[in-house]
Design a protein around this motif. Structure first.
Motif, mmCIF file in Angstrom:
data_model
loop_
_atom_site.group_PDB
_atom_site.id
_atom_site.type_symbol
_atom_site.label_atom_id
_atom_site.label_comp_id
_atom_site.label_asym_id
_atom_site.label_seq_id
_atom_site.Cartn_x
_atom_site.Cartn_y
_atom_site.Cartn_z
ATOM 1 N N ASN A 178 0.825 -1.208 0.000
ATOM 2 C CA ASN A 178 0.000 0.000 0.000
ATOM 3 C C ASN A 178 0.861 1.260 0.000
ATOM 4 O O ASN A 178 0.527 2.256 -0.661
ATOM 5 C CB ASN A 178 -0.923 0.000 1.213
ATOM 6 N N THR A 179 1.974 1.216 0.720
ATOM 7 C CA THR A 179 2.880 2.363 0.743
ATOM 8 C C THR A 179 3.497 2.602 -0.624
ATOM 9 O O THR A 179 3.581 3.755 -1.098
ATOM 10 C CB THR A 179 3.984 2.145 1.797
ATOM 11 N N MET A 180 3.918 1.526 -1.290
ATOM 12 C CA MET A 180 4.478 1.677 -2.636
ATOM 13 C C MET A 180 3.430 2.163 -3.629
ATOM 14 O O MET A 180 3.731 2.974 -4.515
ATOM 15 C CB MET A 180 5.065 0.346 -3.099
ATOM 16 N N LEU A 181 2.191 1.704 -3.491
ATOM 17 C CA LEU A 181 1.125 2.184 -4.372
ATOM 18 C C LEU A 181 0.884 3.674 -4.182
ATOM 19 O O LEU A 181 0.668 4.414 -5.160
ATOM 20 C CB LEU A 181 -0.160 1.394 -4.097
ATOM 21 N N ARG A 182 0.922 4.144 -2.933
ATOM 22 C CA ARG A 182 0.737 5.578 -2.687
ATOM 23 C C ARG A 182 1.891 6.394 -3.261
ATOM 24 O O ARG A 182 1.692 7.507 -3.767
ATOM 25 C CB ARG A 182 0.596 5.832 -1.188
ATOM 26 N N ILE A 183 3.105 5.861 -3.174
ATOM 27 C CA ILE A 183 4.264 6.572 -3.731
ATOM 28 C C ILE A 183 4.119 6.718 -5.237
ATOM 29 O O ILE A 183 4.318 7.807 -5.808
ATOM 30 C CB ILE A 183 5.563 5.835 -3.356
ATOM 31 N N TYR A 184 3.763 5.622 -5.918
ATOM 32 C CA TYR A 184 3.604 5.692 -7.375
ATOM 33 C C TYR A 184 2.419 6.570 -7.767
ATOM 34 O O TYR A 184 2.460 7.255 -8.794
ATOM 35 C CB TYR A 184 3.422 4.283 -7.938
ATOM 36 N N ARG A 185 1.369 6.576 -6.948
ATOM 37 C CA ARG A 185 0.225 7.439 -7.252
ATOM 38 C C ARG A 185 0.593 8.904 -7.108
ATOM 39 O O ARG A 185 0.237 9.744 -7.962
ATOM 40 C CB ARG A 185 -0.932 7.095 -6.326
ATOM 41 N N ASP A 216 3.196 7.784 -11.496
ATOM 42 C CA ASP A 216 3.755 6.667 -12.254
ATOM 43 C C ASP A 216 2.723 5.535 -12.222
ATOM 44 O O ASP A 216 2.828 4.574 -11.449
ATOM 45 C CB ASP A 216 5.091 6.230 -11.653
ATOM 46 N N PHE A 217 1.720 5.638 -13.072
ATOM 47 C CA PHE A 217 0.598 4.712 -13.027
ATOM 48 C C PHE A 217 0.964 3.317 -13.534
ATOM 49 O O PHE A 217 0.361 2.328 -13.112
ATOM 50 C CB PHE A 217 -0.574 5.275 -13.830
ATOM 51 N N ASP A 218 1.939 3.232 -14.432
ATOM 52 C CA ASP A 218 2.351 1.918 -14.929
ATOM 53 C C ASP A 218 2.977 1.078 -13.813
ATOM 54 O O ASP A 218 2.665 -0.116 -13.660
ATOM 55 C CB ASP A 218 3.346 2.078 -16.086
ATOM 56 N N MET A 219 3.856 1.689 -13.025
ATOM 57 C CA MET A 219 4.468 0.955 -11.912
ATOM 58 C C MET A 219 3.444 0.639 -10.822
ATOM 59 O O MET A 219 3.543 -0.396 -10.160
ATOM 60 C CB MET A 219 5.626 1.761 -11.330
ATOM 61 N N ALA A 220 2.472 1.517 -10.645
ATOM 62 C CA ALA A 220 1.411 1.223 -9.677
ATOM 63 C C ALA A 220 0.614 -0.008 -10.100
ATOM 64 O O ALA A 220 0.281 -0.864 -9.261
ATOM 65 C CB ALA A 220 0.492 2.436 -9.543
ATOM 66 N N LYS A 221 0.333 -0.108 -11.401
ATOM 67 C CA LYS A 221 -0.386 -1.276 -11.898
ATOM 68 C C LYS A 221 0.439 -2.546 -11.731
ATOM 69 O O LYS A 221 -0.070 -3.593 -11.310
ATOM 70 C CB LYS A 221 -0.749 -1.061 -13.367
ATOM 71 N N ARG A 222 1.729 -2.479 -12.023
ATOM 72 C CA ARG A 222 2.601 -3.643 -11.852
ATOM 73 C C ARG A 222 2.685 -4.055 -10.379
ATOM 74 O O ARG A 222 2.698 -5.254 -10.063
ATOM 75 C CB ARG A 222 4.000 -3.326 -12.388
ATOM 76 N N THR A 223 2.762 -3.063 -9.511
ATOM 77 C CA THR A 223 2.855 -3.373 -8.080
ATOM 78 C C THR A 223 1.580 -4.045 -7.582
ATOM 79 O O THR A 223 1.636 -5.010 -6.802
ATOM 80 C CB THR A 223 3.118 -2.088 -7.278
ATOM 81 N N LEU A 224 0.420 -3.561 -8.029
ATOM 82 C CA LEU A 224 -0.837 -4.181 -7.613
ATOM 83 C C LEU A 224 -0.961 -5.606 -8.151
ATOM 84 O O LEU A 224 -1.405 -6.513 -7.432
ATOM 85 C CB LEU A 224 -2.004 -3.325 -8.086
ATOM 86 N N ILE A 225 -0.569 -5.815 -9.402
ATOM 87 C CA ILE A 225 -0.624 -7.161 -9.971
ATOM 88 C C ILE A 225 0.329 -8.099 -9.234
ATOM 89 O O ILE A 225 -0.004 -9.257 -8.939
ATOM 90 C CB ILE A 225 -0.298 -7.109 -11.480
ATOM 91 N N GLU A 226 1.510 -7.600 -8.900
ATOM 92 C CA GLU A 226 2.467 -8.410 -8.135
ATOM 93 C C GLU A 226 1.912 -8.756 -6.757
ATOM 94 O O GLU A 226 2.082 -9.875 -6.268
ATOM 95 C CB GLU A 226 3.785 -7.655 -7.999
ATOM 96 N N MET A 227 1.236 -7.805 -6.145
ATOM 97 C CA MET A 227 0.629 -8.042 -4.831
ATOM 98 C C MET A 227 -0.428 -9.140 -4.910
ATOM 99 O O MET A 227 -0.489 -10.035 -4.048
ATOM 100 C CB MET A 227 0.022 -6.732 -4.328
ATOM 101 N N LEU A 228 -1.258 -9.109 -5.942
ATOM 102 C CA LEU A 228 -2.298 -10.125 -6.090
ATOM 103 C C LEU A 228 -1.710 -11.479 -6.470
ATOM 104 O O LEU A 228 -2.234 -12.526 -6.074
ATOM 105 C CB LEU A 228 -3.315 -9.672 -7.139
ATOM 106 N N GLU A 229 -0.607 -11.483 -7.232
ATOM 107 C CA GLU A 229 0.028 -12.746 -7.608
ATOM 108 C C GLU A 229 0.638 -13.447 -6.405
ATOM 109 O O GLU A 229 0.651 -14.679 -6.331
ATOM 110 C CB GLU A 229 1.099 -12.500 -8.668
ATOM 111 N N TYR A 230 1.137 -12.660 -5.441
ATOM 112 C CA TYR A 230 1.681 -13.243 -4.215
ATOM 113 C C TYR A 230 0.589 -13.602 -3.205
ATOM 114 O O TYR A 230 0.913 -13.977 -2.071
ATOM 115 C CB TYR A 230 2.676 -12.283 -3.576
ATOM 116 N N GLU A 235 -8.043 2.771 -1.242
ATOM 117 C CA GLU A 235 -7.753 4.211 -1.211
ATOM 118 C C GLU A 235 -6.484 4.546 -1.989
ATOM 119 O O GLU A 235 -6.396 5.606 -2.616
ATOM 120 C CB GLU A 235 -7.631 4.655 0.250
ATOM 121 N N ALA A 236 -5.500 3.644 -1.967
ATOM 122 C CA ALA A 236 -4.223 3.914 -2.634
ATOM 123 C C ALA A 236 -4.366 3.925 -4.151
ATOM 124 O O ALA A 236 -3.702 4.716 -4.836
ATOM 125 C CB ALA A 236 -3.182 2.878 -2.206
ATOM 126 N N ILE A 237 -5.226 3.052 -4.689
ATOM 127 C CA ILE A 237 -5.381 2.987 -6.151
ATOM 128 C C ILE A 237 -6.500 3.889 -6.632
ATOM 129 O O ILE A 237 -6.854 3.863 -7.820
ATOM 130 C CB ILE A 237 -5.628 1.541 -6.613
#
Length: 310
Positions: A182-189, A193-207, A217-219
């Motif tokens: 969530n902290t990394m998503l807020r930083i990218y938001r 940097d929406f592309d990295m935010a999307k990658r981070t969220l997908i990585e979070m769901l994959e794990y 709230e972060a996304i």
């Protein structure tokens, strides 16, 4: 008189009991200092309870039968962090060494948190490097505190620094939790940097890390993630209609929904009563604590349990 006879007297057969009583007495001092921290956090009257904690720590040092331990210094560091006094929190590390104690991961993490709350990023990174030089392995809370401190700063290169810390966390095989993501998503938001935010969220769901309301709230306001956000909200609503997971029981954003469906209401109310009891406990006059220090040991903790069961 009674206190001296309790802690100084005794035969060889009662040495084990005396040792147990002294350990309980140390824990009681720690509990009083911990109550100061909880009261300072609850009432936001930091200076008053910092002075109270320092007074009890000084009394603990004057007591020859008690020596501070790691819990004592950790609680003092935390209360200095609440009062935005990171320099005094850092001085506790040197005082620990004078008592023959070696700072551990929890102690360094508390000092890093104190520097982060005061928005002193350079000292926070310096303390983190000092921790690594002591051959101490940072945990997920250490990395999350550093990332959150970088997020709240106004550094021009905070995204690069955060990515470096996040990559160092992965290289040390420290598993990130939902708060870290969530902290990394807020930083990218914030950095757009929406592309990295999307990658981070997908990585979070994959794990298979379950998102919470802070993830929603972060996304928020990220155009490419609105469909995923709606899907996560629908999934959370369906989950709440059934058996709520443990994380929703403590989620204040779902409090009205939880009260309507009677989800976790009893546990939350018990937690609030305990917090009020701890605040009331520390508001007593200092001399009222003598009874707890005199009757240290099992009788002392029995009194505390009775106090909290009210």
């Amino acid at each position: 008189m009674f206190e001296n006879s309790l802690f100084e007297g005794g035969s060889k057969d009662s040495e084990g009991n005396n040792k147990a009583i002294l350990i309980a007495k140390t824990r009681m001092y720690n509990y009083v200092i911990r109550s100061c921290r909880i009261a300072a956090k609850s009432t936001r009257n930091d200076l008053k309870y910092v002075e109270c904690a320092e007074k009890w720590f000084a009394r603990m040092q004057r007591d020859p039968s008690v020596e501070p331990d790691h819990h004592t210094f950790t609680e003092l560091i935390n209360i200095y962090g609440l009062s935005f006094s990171p320099e005094r929190a850092y001085d506790m590390l040197h005082l620990m060494r004078k008592f023959g104690l070696k700072p551990d991961v929890v102690t360094y993490t508390s000092v890093i948190n104190a520097w982060a709350k005061s928005n002193n990023i350079e000292q926070m990174i310096r303390c983190f490097k000092e921790m690594q030089n002591q051959e101490l392995q940072p945990n997920v809370r250490t990395y999350t505190i550093i990332l959150n401190g970088l997020r709240e700063s106004n550094l021009p290169d905070l995204k690069e620094r955060a990515e470096k810390i996040f990559f160092d966390m992965k290289s040390r095989d420290v598993k990130a939790n939902v708060v870290t993501y969530n902290t990394m998503l807020r930083i990218y938001r914030n950095e757009k940097d929406f592309d990295m935010a999307k990658r981070t969220l997908i990585e979070m769901l994959e794990y298979k890390i379950n998102p919470d309301n802070h993830t929603i709230e972060a996304i928020n306001k990220i155009p490419d993630l609105q469909n995923i956000r709606k899907a996560l909200i629908n999934e959370m609503r369906m989950t709440l209609k059934g058996k709520a997971p443990h994380r929703f029981e403590r989620d204040t954003s779902y409090a009205p929904f939880a009260r309507k469906h009677k989800i976790g209401a009893g546990k939350r109310n018990r937690k609030q009563r305990r917090r009020k009891a701890e605040v009331s406990f520390i508001k007593l006059h200092n001399e009222s604590f003598n009874i707890f220090l005199i009757f240290a040991g099992n009788s002392c903790f029995t009194l505390l349990r009775k106090f909290y069961s009210r």
